[in-house]
Design an enzyme around this catalytic site. Structure first.
Site, short mmCIF file in Angstrom:
data_model
loop_
_atom_site.label_atom_id
_atom_site.label_comp_id
_atom_site.label_asym_id
_atom_site.label_seq_id
_atom_site.Cartn_x
_atom_site.Cartn_y
_atom_site.Cartn_z
N ASP A 52 -0.58 2.25 -5.28
CA ASP A 52 -0.61 0.81 -5.54
C ASP A 52 -1.89 0.45 -6.29
OD1 ASP A 52 -1.85 1.58 -2.96
OD2 ASP A 52 -2.44 -0.52 -2.89
N HIS A 69 0.82 -1.22 0.00
CA HIS A 69 0.00 0.00 0.00
C HIS A 69 0.86 1.27 0.00
CE1 HIS A 69 -4.18 0.74 -0.18
NE2 HIS A 69 -4.45 0.95 1.09
N ASN A 91 -6.88 6.26 4.11
CA ASN A 91 -8.31 6.47 3.86
C ASN A 91 -8.74 7.93 3.97
OD1 ASN A 91 -8.26 3.72 3.71
ND2 ASN A 91 -9.69 3.35 5.37
N ASN A 139 -9.33 3.27 -1.39
CA ASN A 139 -9.88 4.28 -0.50
C ASN A 139 -9.12 5.60 -0.52
OD1 ASN A 139 -12.02 2.66 0.39
ND2 ASN A 139 -10.73 1.68 1.93
#
Length: 201
Positions: free
Chosen positions: A103, A23, A78, A124
């Site tokens: 990513d 991520h 997020n 997100n």
């Protein structure tokens, strides 16, 4: 050429616990871009982010490339949109001069793809950015991390470090993504897509 800067944002989660996660590959790319230019990140006074102002690449004729604000939000993934929106406003940068480096599970590990606009694919960080900017029409440099194996949840997959095999090739992937960012801001989206998108048989 306009000296209006670009805002290049590397998405990820803050802190050493997450630094090696799939991520966080966007932030790995930003670290490399900063290293290439000898720049250091510093905390921004008006946004939850660390930034470095650089010139990326070389324009035709040998002139220094465009001004670029490299930024890594210090929030969790997020809620990336707030820092991105705050930086865009601070530097007076329109959405079409914003580049999100992130990513992407829908493309293979060793692949880079670029686009402007479109959906967020369940990402997100992108979803929050779209909400904060009020538009989907920003550039994305999508760094392939591949689908999770077996029945592993996608969230678990991206919050794990790269596998041992992947780590051997990770420097090449990050280097390619940094090249893609440079090409995008110096020569445009079509030139970058032409280099990094594989030709269809």
């Amino acid at each position: 050429m306009s000296d209006r800067p670009w805002l290049v944002v590397g998405l990820g989660n803050p802190g050493p616990k997450y630094a090696g996660n799939r991520h966080n590959v966007g932030q790995m790319v930003l670290d490399l871009l900063a290293d290439r230019t000898g720049a250091r990140f510093s905390r921004h006074p008006r946004a939850q982010a660390v930034v470095a102002e650089v010139r990326l690449g070389v324009l035709p004729g040998g002139a220094p490339g465009p001004r670029v604000i490299l930024a890594k939000p210090t929030t969790y993934m997020n809620v990336s949109g707030g820092p991105v929106s705050a930086l865009a406003k601070y530097y007076d940068i329109d959405a079409d001069q914003v580049v999100m480096v992130h990513d992407e599970v829908d493309i293979p590990f060793d692949t880079i793809k670029l686009k402007i606009g479109g959906g967020e694919g369940g990402h997100n960080g992108l979803r929050d950015t779209t909400k904060a900017l009020g538009t989907k029409d920003y550039h994305r440099v999508r760094v392939g991390v591949g689908r999770p194996p077996g029945r592993m949840d996608t969230a678990d997959h991206v919050l794990k470090d790269f596998s041992g095999t992947e780590k051997k090739d990770l420097p090449i992937l990050v280097d390619d993504a940094a090249d893609a960012v440079e090409l995008l801001v110096t020569e445009g989206l079509l030139a970058a897509q032409g280099k990094f998108h594989p030709a269809k048989a």
